[in-house]
Design an enzyme around this catalytic site. Structure first.
Site, PDB file in Angstrom:
ATOM      1  N   ALA A 145     -98.842  -1.823  47.267  1.00  0.00           N
ATOM      2  CA  ALA A 145     -98.903  -1.240  45.929  1.00  0.00           C
ATOM      3  C   ALA A 145     -97.647  -1.421  45.091  1.00  0.00           C
ATOM      4  CB  ALA A 145     -99.236   0.244  46.027  1.00  0.00           C
ATOM      5  N   GLY A 146     -96.467  -1.548  45.716  1.00  0.00           N
ATOM      6  CA  GLY A 146     -95.235  -1.573  44.933  1.00  0.00           C
ATOM      7  C   GLY A 146     -95.105  -2.820  44.078  1.00  0.00           C
ATOM      8  N   PRO A 147     -94.496  -2.687  42.885  1.00  0.00           N
ATOM      9  CA  PRO A 147     -93.911  -1.468  42.300  1.00  0.00           C
ATOM     10  C   PRO A 147     -94.900  -0.593  41.540  1.00  0.00           C
ATOM     11  CG  PRO A 147     -93.406  -3.327  40.900  1.00  0.00           C
ATOM     12  CD  PRO A 147     -94.156  -3.891  42.092  1.00  0.00           C
ATOM     13  N   GLY A 148     -96.198  -0.994  41.494  1.00  0.00           N
ATOM     14  CA  GLY A 148     -97.193  -0.077  40.957  1.00  0.00           C
ATOM     15  C   GLY A 148     -97.972  -0.538  39.751  1.00  0.00           C
TER      16      GLY A 148
ATOM     17  N   LYS B 166    -100.344  -2.957  39.248  1.00  0.00           N
ATOM     18  CA  LYS B 166    -101.782  -3.077  39.476  1.00  0.00           C
ATOM     19  C   LYS B 166    -102.380  -1.750  39.925  1.00  0.00           C
ATOM     20  CE  LYS B 166    -101.377  -7.981  40.588  1.00  0.00           C
ATOM     21  NZ  LYS B 166     -99.886  -8.023  40.527  1.00  0.00           N
TER      22      LYS B 166
ATOM     23  N   GLU C  32     -97.416   1.452  50.386  1.00  0.00           N
ATOM     24  CA  GLU C  32     -96.243   0.601  50.162  1.00  0.00           C
ATOM     25  C   GLU C  32     -95.268   0.816  51.311  1.00  0.00           C
ATOM     26  OE1 GLU C  32     -93.372  -1.778  49.393  1.00  0.00           O
ATOM     27  OE2 GLU C  32     -95.219  -1.875  48.199  1.00  0.00           O
TER      28      GLU C  32
ATOM     29  N   ASP D 272     -96.984   0.723  56.613  1.00  0.00           N
ATOM     30  CA  ASP D 272     -97.132  -0.723  56.760  1.00  0.00           C
ATOM     31  C   ASP D 272     -98.596  -1.074  56.582  1.00  0.00           C
ATOM     32  OD1 ASP D 272     -97.272  -3.377  57.578  1.00  0.00           O
ATOM     33  OD2 ASP D 272     -95.763  -3.119  59.145  1.00  0.00           O
TER      34      ASP D 272
ATOM     35  N   ASP E 150    -102.589  -7.332  47.080  1.00  0.00           N
ATOM     36  CA  ASP E 150    -101.705  -8.087  46.187  1.00  0.00           C
ATOM     37  C   ASP E 150    -100.509  -8.503  47.028  1.00  0.00           C
ATOM     38  OD1 ASP E 150    -100.414  -9.182  43.993  1.00  0.00           O
ATOM     39  OD2 ASP E 150     -99.573  -7.260  43.363  1.00  0.00           O
TER      40      ASP E 150
ATOM     41  N   CYS F 215     -99.374 -14.020  43.156  1.00  0.00           N
ATOM     42  CA  CYS F 215     -98.816 -14.586  41.936  1.00  0.00           C
ATOM     43  C   CYS F 215     -98.189 -15.936  42.271  1.00  0.00           C
ATOM     44  CB  CYS F 215     -97.785 -13.641  41.333  1.00  0.00           C
ATOM     45  SG  CYS F 215     -97.277 -14.144  39.666  1.00  0.00           S
TER      46      CYS F 215
END
Length: 501
Positions: free
Chosen positions: A305-308, A310, A329, A362, A380, A433
């Site tokens: 999830a980080g940094p948040g 999405k 995260e 994790d 992601d 990405c």
């Protein structure tokens, strides 16, 4: 578009004309600026911070505030610093030729001064006399009088040729990849990787790949627009438009800000909206809107999830769908960023009697700990970021081919964990990405080996623009690969996978 001259020296003589029409200063070094001009000194400060490991986009706002730059000087410093970082490879080739020595033999601080000077001469509309004067002044401020004489000599030689002439001078002949690497200022391995990605994802053929690759590299060197997202149910695109943005044609929740500080927009200050690439918005929407089987858990998972960013969109869409969200995260610091991002969503979820949990854990262990517990899962995955080089100009110089070998096992483990965590009839979205096949299609292929319970869903129909139409040029499917030079987004990759009911 090149930034306007910000020399701040009205009335200073323009100097004599040098060979090939370039403008050279008639001043002696001793007559030039004694001190660095604030905008240029701020740009230099950023380059030194990046050399020490800082991230340019995170570091520069604080530098601008510290130097108290007004909006005009801040814009000039931003173009100077980020443009220099992007074109560093090309400028180093020019500097080596002009200095008569390899850049490894030049002091790191002096080299950054020369890079900034080269960008003013070859990449901006700064008159040659102002570029030389201020660059020598910067050298004197940060490295002393001895360095300023060397910088003056190199700047004079750089100014003797136009950019096109320097391209002809330093770009090697007889090797397409090596030549493109210098001309477009990318490491050679990155040029090769992007060529392979264009071919591997079907964007180009052997006949068209050279022109496609040039367009992609040029896109990487073009500053990205400031894209905003109105998090669904928390803010609207109209609210962003009223604050000075323009509605996006690419994302139904997006807007584009042409100038100014995004943080001044109330919806962004309140975290109901955010700065986010339109490609990132689209993949979160695709996962949230693709149909799942009846009876799957109304519980969604963001596995990395980080940094948040999405998570902010996914959480808002989960709230609208009446679903719980768990954001995982592994880094405590990044988990705190996710919590901050999701505060407005968390408050609304609590009012709706929905759970929103940010967990420091994790992601590779979630599938075993909570098998078949989630209806929708986003992976992601950590990646090289080769699809976001226009936003992160220093990333191209930091990444190494060996990073692929280090990241590959992690990406595969995370995807396998997600496939275990999703319930039968539910969906997993795998995103990076990066367009590199080693981080995209190869990862999916390997994760699906020896599994007969997963089917690949054609994701293209769920990538819809602001008008509700399927986005153009998404390829042959079933995965989606976005491109900066085609869609105006980062080069996001997305595969949609369904566990068979």
């Amino acid at each position: 578009m090149p930034a306007p001259d910000s020399s701040r020296q009205p009335g200073r003589p323009r100097g004599r004309s040098g060979p090939r029409g370039s403008q050279r200063s008639a001043q002696k070094p001793s007559e030039r600026a004694k001190h660095a001009e604030p905008a240029r000194f701020a740009a230099y400060t950023l380059l030194r911070a990046v050399d020490d490991g800082a991230y340019a986009n995170l570091e520069f706002p604080a530098i601008i505030r510290r130097h108290r730059l007004d909006s005009r000087d801040a814009a000039f410093a931003t173009e100077l610093a980020f443009g220099t970082l992007r074109m560093q490879g090309f400028y180093d080739a020019v500097i080596e030729r002009a200095a008569g020595r390899p850049t490894s033999k030049i002091d790191a601080g002096v080299l950054d001064v020369l890079r900034l000077g080269a960008h003013q001469l070859l990449g901006m509309r700064v008159p040659a006399h102002a570029a030389a004067d201020q660059t020598v002044g910067l050298a004197r401020t940060v490295s002393g009088a001895g360095a300023s004489g060397f910088v003056n000599a190199v700047m004079r030689r750089v100014s003797e040729r136009t950019r096109d002439e320097w391209v002809s001078e330093v770009v090697p002949e007889g090797g397409a990849t090596a030549a493109l690497a210098v001309e477009y200022s990318h490491p050679e391995w990155v040029v090769s990787a992007l060529r392979g990605a264009l071919l591997g994802h079907g964007r180009a053929t052997a006949e068209t790949v050279d022109s496609e690759l040039r367009a992609l590299l040029e896109s990487d060197n073009t500053p990205a627009k400031v894209s905003l997202v109105a998090r669904p149910g928390l803010a609207t695109v109209d609210e962003l438009v009223d604050a000075g943005a323009t509605a996006s044609e690419t994302s139904p929740f997006g807007a584009v800000l042409d100038g100014g500080d995004p943080g001044a927009i109330p919806a962004i200050r309140d975290r109901r909206a955010a700065v986010q690439d339109e490609g990132s918005q689209l993949l979160a929407v695709a996962l949230a809107t693709a149909p799942v089987a009846d009876g799957v858990p109304r519980r969604w998972l963001d596995l990395c999830a980080g940094p948040g960013g999405k998570s902010g969109v996914l959480g808002a869409l989960a709230l609208e769908a009446g679903a719980d969200l768990v954001a995982v995260e592994v880094s405590e610091h990044r988990a705190d960023l996710v919590r901050s991002t999701l505060e407005p969503v968390a408050a609304r979820s609590a009012e709706a009697d929905l759970d929103l949990e940010v967990r420091t854990a994790d992601g590779r262990e979630i599938g075993e700990a909570e098998p078949a517990a989630y209806g929708r899962v986003l992976v992601d995955a950590p990646c090289t970021g080769l699809g976001a080089l226009r936003r992160r100009p220093e990333a191209r110089w930091r990444r190494q081919p060996g990073d692929l070998a280090q990241l590959g096992p992690l990406q595969r483990d995370l995807l396998r964990s997600a496939l275990d965590a999703v319930a039968p009839g539910g969906l997993v979205g795998y995103a990076t990405c990066s367009p590199h096949p080693a981080e995209t299609t190869f990862v999916v292929r390997d994760a699906l080996k020896k599994r007969d319970d997963i089917e690949v869903v054609d994701a293209r129909e769920y990538f819809r623009d602001a008008a509700g139409e399927v986005l153009h040029d998404l390829g042959d499917g079933p995965e989606v690969q976005l491109w900066p030079h085609v869609h105006g987004t980062d080069a996001m990759f997305f595969t949609l996978l369904r566990k068979k009911a």
